[in-house]
Design a protein around this motif. Sequence first.
Motif, PDB file in Angstrom:
ATOM      1  N   UNK A  97       0.862  -1.185   0.000  1.00 53.27           N
ATOM      2  CA  UNK A  97       0.000   0.000   0.000  1.00 53.27           C
ATOM      3  C   UNK A  97       0.892   1.227   0.000  1.00 53.27           C
ATOM      4  N   UNK A  98       0.584   2.151  -0.908  1.00 49.85           N
ATOM      5  CA  UNK A  98       1.270   3.438  -0.979  1.00 49.85           C
ATOM      6  C   UNK A  98       0.200   4.516  -0.958  1.00 49.85           C
ATOM      7  N   UNK A  99       0.364   5.520  -0.116  1.00 47.06           N
ATOM      8  CA  UNK A  99      -0.524   6.682  -0.100  1.00 47.06           C
ATOM      9  C   UNK A  99       0.343   7.929  -0.084  1.00 47.06           C
ATOM     10  N   UNK A 100      -0.021   8.884  -0.934  1.00 47.21           N
ATOM     11  CA  UNK A 100       0.728  10.129  -1.053  1.00 47.21           C
ATOM     12  C   UNK A 100      -0.266  11.283  -1.099  1.00 47.21           C
ATOM     13  N   UNK A 101      -0.066  12.279  -0.242  1.00 49.56           N
ATOM     14  CA  UNK A 101      -0.859  13.495  -0.338  1.00 49.56           C
ATOM     15  C   UNK A 101       0.049  14.642  -0.760  1.00 49.56           C
ATOM     16  N   UNK A 102      -0.525  15.575  -1.497  1.00 48.61           N
ATOM     17  CA  UNK A 102       0.210  16.748  -1.962  1.00 48.61           C
ATOM     18  C   UNK A 102      -0.789  17.863  -2.249  1.00 48.61           C
ATOM     19  N   UNK A 103      -0.279  19.073  -2.454  1.00 48.23           N
ATOM     20  CA  UNK A 103      -1.201  20.166  -2.758  1.00 48.23           C
ATOM     21  C   UNK A 103      -1.975  19.948  -4.061  1.00 48.23           C
ATOM     22  N   UNK A 104      -1.359  19.260  -5.033  1.00 42.42           N
ATOM     23  CA  UNK A 104      -1.989  19.078  -6.345  1.00 42.42           C
ATOM     24  C   UNK A 104      -1.868  17.631  -6.818  1.00 42.42           C
ATOM     25  N   UNK A 105      -2.809  17.197  -7.660  1.00 41.38           N
ATOM     26  CA  UNK A 105      -2.899  15.794  -8.074  1.00 41.38           C
ATOM     27  C   UNK A 105      -1.698  15.298  -8.869  1.00 41.38           C
ATOM     28  N   UNK A 106      -1.144  16.113  -9.743  1.00 40.81           N
ATOM     29  CA  UNK A 106      -0.051  15.634 -10.601  1.00 40.81           C
ATOM     30  C   UNK A 106       1.124  15.151  -9.757  1.00 40.81           C
ATOM     31  N   UNK A 107       1.474  15.905  -8.744  1.00 39.37           N
ATOM     32  CA  UNK A 107       2.592  15.512  -7.890  1.00 39.37           C
ATOM     33  C   UNK A 107       2.259  14.258  -7.088  1.00 39.37           C
ATOM     34  N   UNK A 108       1.044  14.157  -6.569  1.00 35.67           N
ATOM     35  CA  UNK A 108       0.644  12.960  -5.812  1.00 35.67           C
ATOM     36  C   UNK A 108       0.738  11.718  -6.690  1.00 35.67           C
ATOM     37  N   UNK A 109       0.225  11.793  -7.930  1.00 41.16           N
ATOM     38  CA  UNK A 109       0.309  10.660  -8.852  1.00 41.16           C
ATOM     39  C   UNK A 109       1.763  10.308  -9.164  1.00 41.16           C
ATOM     40  N   UNK A 110       2.572  11.325  -9.428  1.00 38.19           N
ATOM     41  CA  UNK A 110       3.965  11.101  -9.809  1.00 38.19           C
ATOM     42  C   UNK A 110       4.749  10.417  -8.695  1.00 38.19           C
ATOM     43  N   UNK A 111       4.644  10.924  -7.483  1.00 40.36           N
ATOM     44  CA  UNK A 111       5.389  10.345  -6.365  1.00 40.36           C
ATOM     45  C   UNK A 111       4.880   8.934  -6.058  1.00 40.36           C
ATOM     46  N   UNK A 112       3.574   8.742  -6.097  1.00 43.62           N
ATOM     47  CA  UNK A 112       3.004   7.413  -5.841  1.00 43.62           C
ATOM     48  C   UNK A 112       3.554   6.398  -6.844  1.00 43.62           C
ATOM     49  N   UNK A 113       3.524   6.750  -8.110  1.00 43.98           N
ATOM     50  CA  UNK A 113       4.030   5.839  -9.144  1.00 43.98           C
ATOM     51  C   UNK A 113       5.532   5.583  -8.967  1.00 43.98           C
ATOM     52  N   UNK A 114       6.290   6.635  -8.707  1.00 51.06           N
ATOM     53  CA  UNK A 114       7.739   6.464  -8.537  1.00 51.06           C
ATOM     54  C   UNK A 114       8.065   5.583  -7.331  1.00 51.06           C
ATOM     55  N   UNK A 115       7.296   5.713  -6.260  1.00 51.99           N
ATOM     56  CA  UNK A 115       7.539   4.871  -5.086  1.00 51.99           C
ATOM     57  C   UNK A 115       7.319   3.408  -5.426  1.00 51.99           C
ATOM     58  N   UNK A 116       6.190   3.063  -6.035  1.00 58.15           N
ATOM     59  CA  UNK A 116       5.925   1.644  -6.311  1.00 58.15           C
ATOM     60  C   UNK A 116       6.900   1.091  -7.352  1.00 58.15           C
ATOM     61  N   UNK A 117       7.247   1.861  -8.353  1.00 62.82           N
ATOM     62  CA  UNK A 117       8.204   1.379  -9.357  1.00 62.82           C
ATOM     63  C   UNK A 117       9.586   1.165  -8.745  1.00 62.82           C
ATOM     64  N   UNK A 118       9.997   2.043  -7.836  1.00 68.73           N
ATOM     65  CA  UNK A 118      11.295   1.883  -7.189  1.00 68.73           C
ATOM     66  C   UNK A 118      11.276   0.698  -6.232  1.00 68.73           C
ATOM     67  N   UNK A 119      10.170   0.493  -5.540  1.00 71.35           N
ATOM     68  CA  UNK A 119      10.030  -0.692  -4.686  1.00 71.35           C
ATOM     69  C   UNK A 119      10.207  -1.952  -5.524  1.00 71.35           C
ATOM     70  N   UNK A 120       9.510  -2.024  -6.651  1.00 75.26           N
ATOM     71  CA  UNK A 120       9.590  -3.213  -7.512  1.00 75.26           C
ATOM     72  C   UNK A 120      11.021  -3.460  -7.983  1.00 75.26           C
ATOM     73  N   UNK A 121      11.778  -2.390  -8.222  1.00 75.45           N
ATOM     74  CA  UNK A 121      13.135  -2.528  -8.743  1.00 75.45           C
ATOM     75  C   UNK A 121      14.186  -2.738  -7.654  1.00 75.45           C
ATOM     76  N   UNK A 122      14.009  -2.116  -6.479  1.00 73.41           N
ATOM     77  CA  UNK A 122      15.107  -2.030  -5.522  1.00 73.41           C
ATOM     78  C   UNK A 122      14.880  -2.663  -4.152  1.00 73.41           C
ATOM     79  N   UNK A 123      13.640  -2.935  -3.778  1.00 73.68           N
ATOM     80  CA  UNK A 123      13.402  -3.445  -2.427  1.00 73.68           C
ATOM     81  C   UNK A 123      13.747  -4.933  -2.359  1.00 73.68           C
ATOM     82  N   UNK A 124      14.584  -5.345  -1.401  1.00 74.18           N
ATOM     83  CA  UNK A 124      14.984  -6.754  -1.323  1.00 74.18           C
ATOM     84  C   UNK A 124      13.899  -7.629  -0.675  1.00 74.18           C
ATOM     85  N   UNK A 125      12.846  -7.835  -1.449  1.00 77.71           N
ATOM     86  CA  UNK A 125      11.757  -8.742  -1.072  1.00 77.71           C
ATOM     87  C   UNK A 125      11.538  -9.671  -2.256  1.00 77.71           C
TER      88      UNK A 125
END
Length: 142
Positions: A97-125
């Motif tokens: 689960x990833x949740x991101x709040x920000x003043x505007x939607x574009x940034x919230x979407x961008x950070x949310x996507x970057x977090x999950x993509x980086x998890x998939x690539x870099x998290x040792x699970x």
Amino acid sequence: MTPELNLAKISEVPLDVAAHLSAVEDSAAGAVATFIGKVRDHDPEVDGVVQFLEYEAHPDAETFLIDIARRVMGDHPVRLAVSHRIGRLEVGDLAVVVAVSSPHRALAFEVCRDVIETIKADLPIWKRQTDAEGDASWKGLG
């Protein structure tokens, strides 16, 4: 809004979406973006039906998760909550689960996507999928 990492956890217990949403609550936030990764009953790379997954994590996985979250957040005005489950998960269980709040939607979407993509690539699970016939295969080992 100042950048805040309010939750970053590797957990053996079921993940709580409401807790993630609460962790990113901020009166300055005009947007909240979420990603919920669920265990599905199939995998395009595997014949048959997936019965369950077993996630295993490196002992320092939570430290890696915190680092990933902080790197992706940078100095963006966001609040972030992220958790990944380990152990045996049945079809329909929440794996991440990833949740991101920000003043505007574009940034919230961008950070949310970057977090999950980086998890998939870099998290040792790593996950082991078991199908209806009892055959198991590992994912994410290399």
